[in-house]
Design a protein around this motif. Structure first.
Motif, PDB file in Angstrom:
ATOM      1  N   SER A  74       0.831  -1.198   0.000  1.00 32.02           N
ATOM      2  CA  SER A  74       0.000   0.000   0.000  1.00 32.02           C
ATOM      3  C   SER A  74       0.870   1.255   0.000  1.00 32.02           C
ATOM      4  N   LEU A  75       1.832   1.314   0.893  1.00 32.79           N
ATOM      5  CA  LEU A  75       2.685   2.502   0.974  1.00 32.79           C
ATOM      6  C   LEU A  75       3.538   2.676  -0.279  1.00 32.79           C
ATOM      7  N   ALA A  76       3.957   1.578  -0.890  1.00 34.78           N
ATOM      8  CA  ALA A  76       4.719   1.665  -2.142  1.00 34.78           C
ATOM      9  C   ALA A  76       3.890   2.289  -3.255  1.00 34.78           C
ATOM     10  N   MET A  77       2.570   2.160  -3.161  1.00 33.31           N
ATOM     11  CA  MET A  77       1.666   2.739  -4.160  1.00 33.31           C
ATOM     12  C   MET A  77       1.072   4.064  -3.677  1.00 33.31           C
ATOM     13  N   ALA A  94       9.096   0.054  13.677  1.00 35.84           N
ATOM     14  CA  ALA A  94       9.625   0.645  14.904  1.00 35.84           C
ATOM     15  C   ALA A  94       8.806   1.847  15.359  1.00 35.84           C
ATOM     16  N   GLU A  95       8.292   2.622  14.428  1.00 33.42           N
ATOM     17  CA  GLU A  95       7.541   3.837  14.752  1.00 33.42           C
ATOM     18  C   GLU A  95       6.050   3.621  14.562  1.00 33.42           C
ATOM     19  N   THR A 122      -4.324  12.232   3.938  1.00 34.55           N
ATOM     20  CA  THR A 122      -3.285  12.966   3.213  1.00 34.55           C
ATOM     21  C   THR A 122      -2.087  13.317   4.088  1.00 34.55           C
ATOM     22  N   THR A 123      -2.315  13.541   5.366  1.00 35.61           N
ATOM     23  CA  THR A 123      -1.195  13.906   6.243  1.00 35.61           C
ATOM     24  C   THR A 123      -0.447  12.678   6.763  1.00 35.61           C
ATOM     25  N   LEU A 124      -1.087  11.526   6.719  1.00 39.29           N
ATOM     26  CA  LEU A 124      -0.458  10.308   7.242  1.00 39.29           C
ATOM     27  C   LEU A 124       0.623   9.742   6.336  1.00 39.29           C
ATOM     28  N   LYS A 129       5.443   6.556   5.418  1.00 45.59           N
ATOM     29  CA  LYS A 129       6.546   6.146   4.534  1.00 45.59           C
ATOM     30  C   LYS A 129       7.898   6.380   5.214  1.00 45.59           C
ATOM     31  N   LEU A 130       8.012   7.480   5.944  1.00 47.56           N
ATOM     32  CA  LEU A 130       9.249   7.767   6.666  1.00 47.56           C
ATOM     33  C   LEU A 130       9.481   6.730   7.771  1.00 47.56           C
TER      34      LEU A 130
END
Length: 158
Positions: A74-77, A94-95, A122-124, A129-130
């Motif tokens: 999901s995050l990769a897309m 970890a986070e 949108t803010t997440l 990703k970080l």
């Protein structure tokens, strides 16, 4: 504006199929009932589109073997995620505070997670990703090398 809730598994052969049918059939709002879709198994070539065009992804899995793949996919897309709090997600990520999390056994927590994900989608994404950037940057060859090394360590210890 109505949105579609898509489940990536059929429910007809599920042990809970009668319960799910009862819930769907008990919904008097036809538009709401028709906005819930249960897909059959998808070809792997369709998965990127599913993630890319989703508003968000909810990962309530209790199966540790599949985690964290849906999160990473999901995050990769570029689609933000809400995830169940199970041991494997807490080990891999970890986070965890960068994610909306929920008890996968709690309907109320899942409902709140979906709401919060919708409100903050949108803010997440940048924070999420970080939070797992080290995992997203890894290559399959590195993972395979780690497994190869682990297997050799186990074999050498016998």
């Amino acid at each position: 504006m109505r949105h579609t809730l898509v489940f990536t598994a059929p429910y007809l052969h599920s042990p809970k199929s009668a319960e799910i049918s009862g819930i769907l059939n008990g919904c008097n709002d036809i538009e709401a009932r028709n906005s819930v879709i249960f897909l059959d198994r998808l070809p792997s070539s369709d998965l990127p589109s599913l993630y890319k065009y989703a508003i968000a992804t909810i990962v309530p899995t209790l199966f540790e073997g599949s985690c964290p793949f849906p999160i990473l996919e999901s995050l990769a897309m570029d689609t933000s995620v809400a995830i169940g709090r199970i041991e494997v997600t807490e080990e891999v990520i970890a986070e965890m505070d960068a994610f909306i999390t929920f008890d996968p056994y709690s309907v109320c927590e899942i409902e709140k997670a979906i709401h919060d994900l919708w409100m903050h989608k949108t803010t997440l994404l940048p924070r999420q990703k970080l939070a797992i950037s080290n995992v997203l940057q890894r290559k399959w060859s590195e993972v395979a090398g780690e497994y190869y090394s682990l297997i050799h360590q186990i074999m050498d210890s016998n």
